[in-house]
Design a protein around this motif. Structure first.
Motif, PDB file in Angstrom:
ATOM      1  N   UNK A 161       1.771 -44.054 -67.672  1.00 22.11           N
ATOM      2  CA  UNK A 161       2.877 -42.703 -66.146  1.00 22.11           C
ATOM      3  C   UNK A 161       2.515 -43.632 -64.945  1.00 22.11           C
ATOM      4  N   UNK A 162       1.896 -44.755 -64.901  1.00 15.81           N
ATOM      5  CA  UNK A 162       2.163 -45.588 -63.819  1.00 15.81           C
ATOM      6  C   UNK A 162       3.972 -46.281 -63.692  1.00 15.81           C
ATOM      7  N   UNK A 163       4.181 -46.959 -65.313  1.00 18.48           N
ATOM      8  CA  UNK A 163       5.114 -47.165 -65.276  1.00 18.48           C
ATOM      9  C   UNK A 163       6.772 -45.716 -65.051  1.00 18.48           C
ATOM     10  N   UNK A 164       6.312 -44.955 -65.762  1.00 12.79           N
ATOM     11  CA  UNK A 164       7.365 -43.629 -65.518  1.00 12.79           C
ATOM     12  C   UNK A 164       7.531 -43.345 -63.749  1.00 12.79           C
ATOM     13  N   UNK A 165       6.491 -43.978 -63.722  1.00 15.04           N
ATOM     14  CA  UNK A 165       6.543 -43.518 -61.732  1.00 15.04           C
ATOM     15  C   UNK A 165       6.985 -45.278 -60.626  1.00 15.04           C
ATOM     16  N   UNK A 172       8.218 -40.289 -56.510  1.00 12.96           N
ATOM     17  CA  UNK A 172       8.194 -38.870 -57.137  1.00 12.96           C
ATOM     18  C   UNK A 172       8.045 -38.366 -58.209  1.00 12.96           C
ATOM     19  N   UNK A 173       7.563 -38.461 -59.214  1.00  9.38           N
ATOM     20  CA  UNK A 173       7.545 -37.859 -60.450  1.00  9.38           C
ATOM     21  C   UNK A 173       6.338 -37.228 -60.925  1.00  9.38           C
ATOM     22  N   UNK A 174       6.303 -35.941 -60.414  1.00  9.98           N
ATOM     23  CA  UNK A 174       4.967 -35.245 -60.042  1.00  9.98           C
ATOM     24  C   UNK A 174       4.211 -35.306 -61.461  1.00  9.98           C
ATOM     25  N   UNK A 175       4.739 -35.140 -62.757  1.00 12.03           N
ATOM     26  CA  UNK A 175       4.502 -35.524 -63.634  1.00 12.03           C
ATOM     27  C   UNK A 175       3.751 -36.747 -64.161  1.00 12.03           C
ATOM     28  N   UNK A 176       4.025 -37.241 -63.448  1.00 14.23           N
ATOM     29  CA  UNK A 176       3.548 -39.175 -63.904  1.00 14.23           C
ATOM     30  C   UNK A 176       2.827 -39.466 -63.296  1.00 14.23           C
ATOM     31  N   UNK A 177       2.397 -38.683 -61.819  1.00 14.02           N
ATOM     32  CA  UNK A 177       1.729 -38.216 -61.010  1.00 14.02           C
ATOM     33  C   UNK A 177      -0.037 -38.319 -61.414  1.00 14.02           C
TER      34      UNK A 177
END
Length: 307
Positions: A81-85, A90-95
């Protein structure tokens, strides 16, 4: 987070910001998580998990292995998820993924640790315990489950709500973290009390090197988890508007590194190195540890065969 023009939203289910449209400072973390750093953490958790699987199969410590594997998988998902960020801060799903998974993963490691007190007492001398060893499982595991629920629910609520809902979620998460810290402190006190009582008993078998190794690294893992939990409580003290949540180096040291070291400590001090062995007492009678869940001592009669 500052208000943005043209209907742009930087956080929440309706977030529509990207790095092309909004400044990085408008994101909740205000930085792009490091791909090399978080990738390395994922690799280390994966390595530890693989070792735990091999050790679990080798010594048939299924309950311990399952807790460690679930915890490692939870950590890995959180750092994905942090790599997605990094690609989209601003990715809500990743956060949500990184908040919920990284917050809750240590609870599974604690569950694996807690059952070790009961197992150690049964293995060494249950007469020195103030309580029935089963009590430690009945007491710590339910509290661990409550802590998990509080942290998961609080993390989800704080990430999906704004205003008062966000603050309520942070408080719920902090309650879970504080409960986890209190439980760990009680566990450490009981564990140290038992070990000291055992060592001081004049008729007790001396602790073998493998038992010393197991106890030492079990204690170290608890210390690292405690440091991490105290840091997370301080981090959440100001909610998602505080300075600590925007300090990645501090996060990588006091969250990521602490948990990586803790899981590797449990690789080195794996219960299989102790409970799969047969210690001897001074009366030349050997004892065997029977089963990974019962942890009962039974006398083993000397072999009648002559050499």
């Amino acid at each position: 987070m500052a208000k943005l023009p043209n209907g742009l939203i930087s956080f929440g289910k309706n977030a529509n910001c990207t790095l092309e449209l909004c400044p990085l400072e408008a994101s909740i973390l205000q930085y792009q998580p490091s791909i090399p750093g978080n990738g390395a953490i994922i690799g280390l958790f994966a390595l530890s998990m693989l070792i735990h699987i091999i050790q679990g199969v080798r010594w048939r410590s299924w309950d311990f292995m399952i807790c460690m594997v679930i915890g490692c998988v939870d950590e890995i998902i959180g750092y994905v998820g942090r790599i997605m960020l990094h690609s989209n801060p601003f990715s809500f799903a990743a956060f949500v993924i990184q908040v919920v998974c990284i917050t809750t993963a240590p609870v599974f490691f604690c569950s694996a640790i807690y059952v070790m007190l009961s197992r150690t007492i049964n293995y060494l001398d249950r007469s020195l315990s103030h309580f029935n060893p089963k009590f430690f499982v009945w007491f710590f595991i339910p509290i661990d489950i409550v802590s998990l629920i509080l942290q998961a629910a609080g993390g989800a609520l704080s990430a999906t709500q704004s205003g008062s809902g966000n603050k309520l979620g942070v408080r719920i998460s902090m309650a879970g973290l504080i409960l986890q810290v209190v439980t760990l402190v009680i566990f450490v006190a009981l564990f140290i009390d038992y070990v000291v009582r055992y060592v001081r008993k004049s008729t007790a078998r001396p602790l073998q090197s493998r038992m010393k190794l197991f106890l030492s690294f079990l204690f170290l893992s608890i210390v690292f988890v405690l440091v991490r939990c105290i840091y997370r409580i301080d981090e959440l003290r100001d909610g998602y508007d505080g300075p600590l949540i925007r300090n990645e180096p501090l996060f990588m040291v006091l969250e990521a590194a602490m948990m990586v070291i803790a899981v590797f400590c449990l690789n080195v001090g794996h219960p299989g190195i102790v409970f799969d062995r047969e210690p001897r007492n001074d009366a030349e009678m050997s004892y065997t540890y029977t089963g990974n869940t019962g942890a009962m001592l039974q006398p083993k009669l000397p072999s009648s065969s002559s050499e």
